[in-house]
Design a protein around this motif. Structure first.
Motif, PDB file in Angstrom:
ATOM      1  N   ILE A  96       0.853  -1.205   0.000  1.00  0.00           N
ATOM      2  CA  ILE A  96       0.000   0.000   0.000  1.00  0.00           C
ATOM      3  C   ILE A  96       0.881   1.244   0.000  1.00  0.00           C
ATOM      4  CG2 ILE A  96      -1.619   1.336   1.410  1.00  0.00           C
ATOM      5  CD1 ILE A  96      -2.866  -1.371   2.252  1.00  0.00           C
ATOM      6  N   HIS A  97       1.945   1.209   0.800  1.00  0.00           N
ATOM      7  CA  HIS A  97       2.863   2.347   0.869  1.00  0.00           C
ATOM      8  C   HIS A  97       3.507   2.608  -0.494  1.00  0.00           C
ATOM      9  CE1 HIS A  97       5.439   5.242   2.834  1.00  0.00           C
ATOM     10  NE2 HIS A  97       6.527   4.622   2.376  1.00  0.00           N
ATOM     11  N   GLU A  98       3.938   1.543  -1.150  1.00  0.00           N
ATOM     12  CA  GLU A  98       4.544   1.672  -2.484  1.00  0.00           C
ATOM     13  C   GLU A  98       3.516   2.216  -3.481  1.00  0.00           C
ATOM     14  OE1 GLU A  98       7.729   1.381  -3.408  1.00  0.00           O
ATOM     15  OE2 GLU A  98       8.151   1.065  -1.275  1.00  0.00           O
ATOM     16  N   SER A  99       2.285   1.717  -3.401  1.00  0.00           N
ATOM     17  CA  SER A  99       1.224   2.204  -4.297  1.00  0.00           C
ATOM     18  C   SER A  99       0.973   3.688  -4.048  1.00  0.00           C
ATOM     19  CB  SER A  99      -0.065   1.429  -4.071  1.00  0.00           C
ATOM     20  OG  SER A  99       0.085   0.092  -4.448  1.00  0.00           O
ATOM     21  N   GLN A 100       1.005   4.074  -2.795  1.00  0.00           N
ATOM     22  CA  GLN A 100       0.779   5.479  -2.468  1.00  0.00           C
ATOM     23  C   GLN A 100       1.900   6.349  -3.041  1.00  0.00           C
ATOM     24  OE1 GLN A 100       0.758   6.367   1.706  1.00  0.00           O
ATOM     25  NE2 GLN A 100       0.209   8.509   1.390  1.00  0.00           N
ATOM     26  N   ARG A 101       3.123   5.862  -2.967  1.00  0.00           N
ATOM     27  CA  ARG A 101       4.247   6.613  -3.555  1.00  0.00           C
ATOM     28  C   ARG A 101       4.034   6.792  -5.061  1.00  0.00           C
ATOM     29  NH1 ARG A 101       9.646   3.939  -1.017  1.00  0.00           N
ATOM     30  NH2 ARG A 101       9.248   4.524   1.132  1.00  0.00           N
ATOM     31  N   ALA A 102       3.611   5.714  -5.733  1.00  0.00           N
ATOM     32  CA  ALA A 102       3.376   5.785  -7.182  1.00  0.00           C
ATOM     33  C   ALA A 102       2.263   6.780  -7.494  1.00  0.00           C
ATOM     34  CB  ALA A 102       3.033   4.401  -7.725  1.00  0.00           C
ATOM     35  N   VAL A 103       1.199   6.741  -6.689  1.00  0.00           N
ATOM     36  CA  VAL A 103       0.086   7.677  -6.900  1.00  0.00           C
ATOM     37  C   VAL A 103       0.568   9.111  -6.677  1.00  0.00           C
ATOM     38  CG1 VAL A 103      -2.134   8.438  -5.947  1.00  0.00           C
ATOM     39  CG2 VAL A 103      -1.750   6.023  -6.392  1.00  0.00           C
ATOM     40  N   ASP A 104       1.383   9.324  -5.629  1.00  0.00           N
ATOM     41  CA  ASP A 104       1.913  10.663  -5.356  1.00  0.00           C
ATOM     42  C   ASP A 104       2.750  11.160  -6.541  1.00  0.00           C
ATOM     43  OD1 ASP A 104       0.710  10.741  -2.879  1.00  0.00           O
ATOM     44  OD2 ASP A 104       2.536  10.248  -1.736  1.00  0.00           O
ATOM     45  N   THR A 105       3.560  10.267  -7.102  1.00  0.00           N
ATOM     46  CA  THR A 105       4.396  10.631  -8.256  1.00  0.00           C
ATOM     47  C   THR A 105       3.512  10.999  -9.449  1.00  0.00           C
ATOM     48  OG1 THR A 105       6.128   9.124  -7.478  1.00  0.00           O
ATOM     49  CG2 THR A 105       6.217   9.803  -9.790  1.00  0.00           C
ATOM     50  N   ASP A 106       2.454  10.185  -9.682  1.00  0.00           N
ATOM     51  CA  ASP A 106       1.542  10.470 -10.804  1.00  0.00           C
ATOM     52  C   ASP A 106       0.814  11.795 -10.586  1.00  0.00           C
ATOM     53  OD1 ASP A 106       2.332   8.112 -11.953  1.00  0.00           O
ATOM     54  OD2 ASP A 106       0.505   6.987 -11.412  1.00  0.00           O
ATOM     55  N   VAL A 107       0.383  12.052  -9.364  1.00  0.00           N
ATOM     56  CA  VAL A 107      -0.334  13.306  -9.066  1.00  0.00           C
ATOM     57  C   VAL A 107       0.595  14.486  -9.284  1.00  0.00           C
ATOM     58  CG1 VAL A 107      -1.351  14.669  -7.180  1.00  0.00           C
ATOM     59  CG2 VAL A 107      -2.042  12.295  -7.514  1.00  0.00           C
ATOM     60  N   ASP A 108       1.848  14.360  -8.815  1.00  0.00           N
ATOM     61  CA  ASP A 108       2.816  15.449  -9.032  1.00  0.00           C
ATOM     62  C   ASP A 108       3.016  15.689 -10.532  1.00  0.00           C
ATOM     63  OD1 ASP A 108       3.127  15.812  -6.329  1.00  0.00           O
ATOM     64  OD2 ASP A 108       4.980  14.622  -6.167  1.00  0.00           O
ATOM     65  N   ALA A 109       3.114  14.616 -11.298  1.00  0.00           N
ATOM     66  CA  ALA A 109       3.298  14.757 -12.756  1.00  0.00           C
ATOM     67  C   ALA A 109       2.076  15.423 -13.378  1.00  0.00           C
ATOM     68  CB  ALA A 109       3.544  13.389 -13.391  1.00  0.00           C
ATOM     69  N   LEU A 110       0.888  15.037 -12.923  1.00  0.00           N
ATOM     70  CA  LEU A 110      -0.328  15.657 -13.467  1.00  0.00           C
ATOM     71  C   LEU A 110      -0.428  17.128 -13.082  1.00  0.00           C
ATOM     72  CD1 LEU A 110      -2.949  12.814 -12.881  1.00  0.00           C
ATOM     73  CD2 LEU A 110      -2.045  13.616 -15.077  1.00  0.00           C
ATOM     74  N   LYS A 111       0.037  17.461 -11.909  1.00  0.00           N
ATOM     75  CA  LYS A 111       0.030  18.867 -11.496  1.00  0.00           C
ATOM     76  C   LYS A 111       0.970  19.695 -12.371  1.00  0.00           C
ATOM     77  CE  LYS A 111      -0.553  18.234  -6.529  1.00  0.00           C
ATOM     78  NZ  LYS A 111       0.127  18.469  -5.244  1.00  0.00           N
ATOM     79  N   GLU A 112       2.090  19.108 -12.751  1.00  0.00           N
ATOM     80  CA  GLU A 112       3.087  19.828 -13.534  1.00  0.00           C
ATOM     81  C   GLU A 112       2.684  19.968 -15.005  1.00  0.00           C
ATOM     82  OE1 GLU A 112       6.827  17.866 -12.962  1.00  0.00           O
ATOM     83  OE2 GLU A 112       6.857  18.311 -10.816  1.00  0.00           O
ATOM     84  N   LYS A 113       1.822  19.090 -15.521  1.00  0.00           N
ATOM     85  CA  LYS A 113       1.456  19.109 -16.939  1.00  0.00           C
ATOM     86  C   LYS A 113       0.836  20.437 -17.365  1.00  0.00           C
ATOM     87  CE  LYS A 113       0.807  14.811 -19.313  1.00  0.00           C
ATOM     88  NZ  LYS A 113      -0.074  13.769 -19.745  1.00  0.00           N
ATOM     89  N   PRO A 114      -0.174  20.961 -16.675  1.00  0.00           N
ATOM     90  CA  PRO A 114      -0.736  22.250 -17.120  1.00  0.00           C
ATOM     91  C   PRO A 114       0.307  23.370 -17.088  1.00  0.00           C
ATOM     92  CG  PRO A 114      -2.223  21.201 -15.564  1.00  0.00           C
ATOM     93  CD  PRO A 114      -0.948  20.399 -15.593  1.00  0.00           C
ATOM     94  N   ALA A 115       1.166  23.343 -16.090  1.00  0.00           N
ATOM     95  CA  ALA A 115       2.195  24.383 -16.014  1.00  0.00           C
ATOM     96  C   ALA A 115       3.148  24.258 -17.195  1.00  0.00           C
ATOM     97  CB  ALA A 115       2.952  24.260 -14.697  1.00  0.00           C
ATOM     98  N   LYS A 116       3.522  23.042 -17.556  1.00  0.00           N
ATOM     99  CA  LYS A 116       4.412  22.837 -18.700  1.00  0.00           C
ATOM    100  C   LYS A 116       3.724  23.275 -19.996  1.00  0.00           C
ATOM    101  CE  LYS A 116       7.297  19.149 -16.837  1.00  0.00           C
ATOM    102  NZ  LYS A 116       7.682  17.753 -16.931  1.00  0.00           N
ATOM    103  N   ARG A 117       2.439  22.966 -20.119  1.00  0.00           N
ATOM    104  CA  ARG A 117       1.701  23.364 -21.317  1.00  0.00           C
ATOM    105  C   ARG A 117       1.640  24.891 -21.407  1.00  0.00           C
ATOM    106  NH1 ARG A 117      -3.312  19.159 -21.159  1.00  0.00           N
ATOM    107  NH2 ARG A 117      -2.189  17.384 -21.981  1.00  0.00           N
ATOM    108  N   TRP A 118       1.386  25.518 -20.276  1.00  0.00           N
ATOM    109  CA  TRP A 118       1.302  26.976 -20.265  1.00  0.00           C
ATOM    110  C   TRP A 118       2.649  27.574 -20.662  1.00  0.00           C
ATOM    111  CZ3 TRP A 118      -2.019  30.692 -20.568  1.00  0.00           C
ATOM    112  CH2 TRP A 118      -1.673  31.974 -20.192  1.00  0.00           C
ATOM    113  N   GLU A 119       3.724  27.008 -20.055  1.00  0.00           N
ATOM    114  CA  GLU A 119       5.057  27.510 -20.385  1.00  0.00           C
ATOM    115  C   GLU A 119       5.344  27.294 -21.874  1.00  0.00           C
ATOM    116  OE1 GLU A 119       7.882  25.600 -17.804  1.00  0.00           O
ATOM    117  OE2 GLU A 119       7.090  26.595 -16.018  1.00  0.00           O
ATOM    118  N   SER A 120       4.929  26.140 -22.400  1.00  0.00           N
ATOM    119  CA  SER A 120       5.157  25.855 -23.817  1.00  0.00           C
ATOM    120  C   SER A 120       4.376  26.829 -24.692  1.00  0.00           C
ATOM    121  CB  SER A 120       4.741  24.421 -24.111  1.00  0.00           C
ATOM    122  OG  SER A 120       4.822  24.149 -25.486  1.00  0.00           O
TER     123      SER A 120
END
Length: 145
Positions: A96-120
């Motif tokens: 569960i802890h490992e799954s949570q880490r993966a979810v946290d990584t995915d959420v961080d990546a999803l948070k960064e996507k709009p910012a990257k698109r805006w910057e692009s």
């Protein structure tokens, strides 16, 4: 009146008096012993009754101890079962802890996507504006020269 001795009637019979005194003393002792025996009997009766009560209490205590022993065996058995399950639970918690880490990584990546698109997009707009300005400047230079 004093009794006369049968052997020598001239004398008083001291032995008979002593025998009567001994008989009286013996009678008194028997009466005293009877009372003492009665008190002993009562005391023994009280002790026997108390002993019966204690026997019942000891019997009930034994039953309670037997019951507690059974409960203790059951708790020990359940504890062993839980102990066997602990490694499995620990593995599940780690998963569960490992799954949570993966979810946290995915959420961080999803948070960064709009910012990257805006910057692009901003970069592309700036590039277009710079190209337009350069084209305008080149067109002005090329038309005048």
């Amino acid at each position: 009146m004093e009794e006369k001795c049968t052997v020598d009637p001239q004398r008083g019979c001291e032995v008979r008096q002593m025998v009567r005194q001994v008989e009286a003393d013996l009678h008194d002792l028997r009466r005293q012993n009877s009372g003492t025996h009665e008190r002993f009997g009562e005391r023994i009766g009280d002790l026997e009754a108390h002993n019966k009560v204690q026997d019942v209490e000891v019997k009930n205590l034994g039953k309670s101890i037997d019951s507690m022993s059974g409960d203790l065996r059951e708790v020990k058995s359940e504890t062993k079962e839980i102990s066997k399950q602990l490694p499995v639970i620990a593995n599940q918690v780690n998963a569960i802890h490992e799954s949570q880490r993966a979810v946290d990584t995915d959420v961080d990546a999803l948070k960064e996507k709009p910012a990257k698109r805006w910057e692009s997009m901003v970069g592309q707009i700036i590039g277009i504006v710079v190209a337009a300005v350069m084209g305008f400047i080149l067109a002005k230079i090329g038309l005048s020269g």
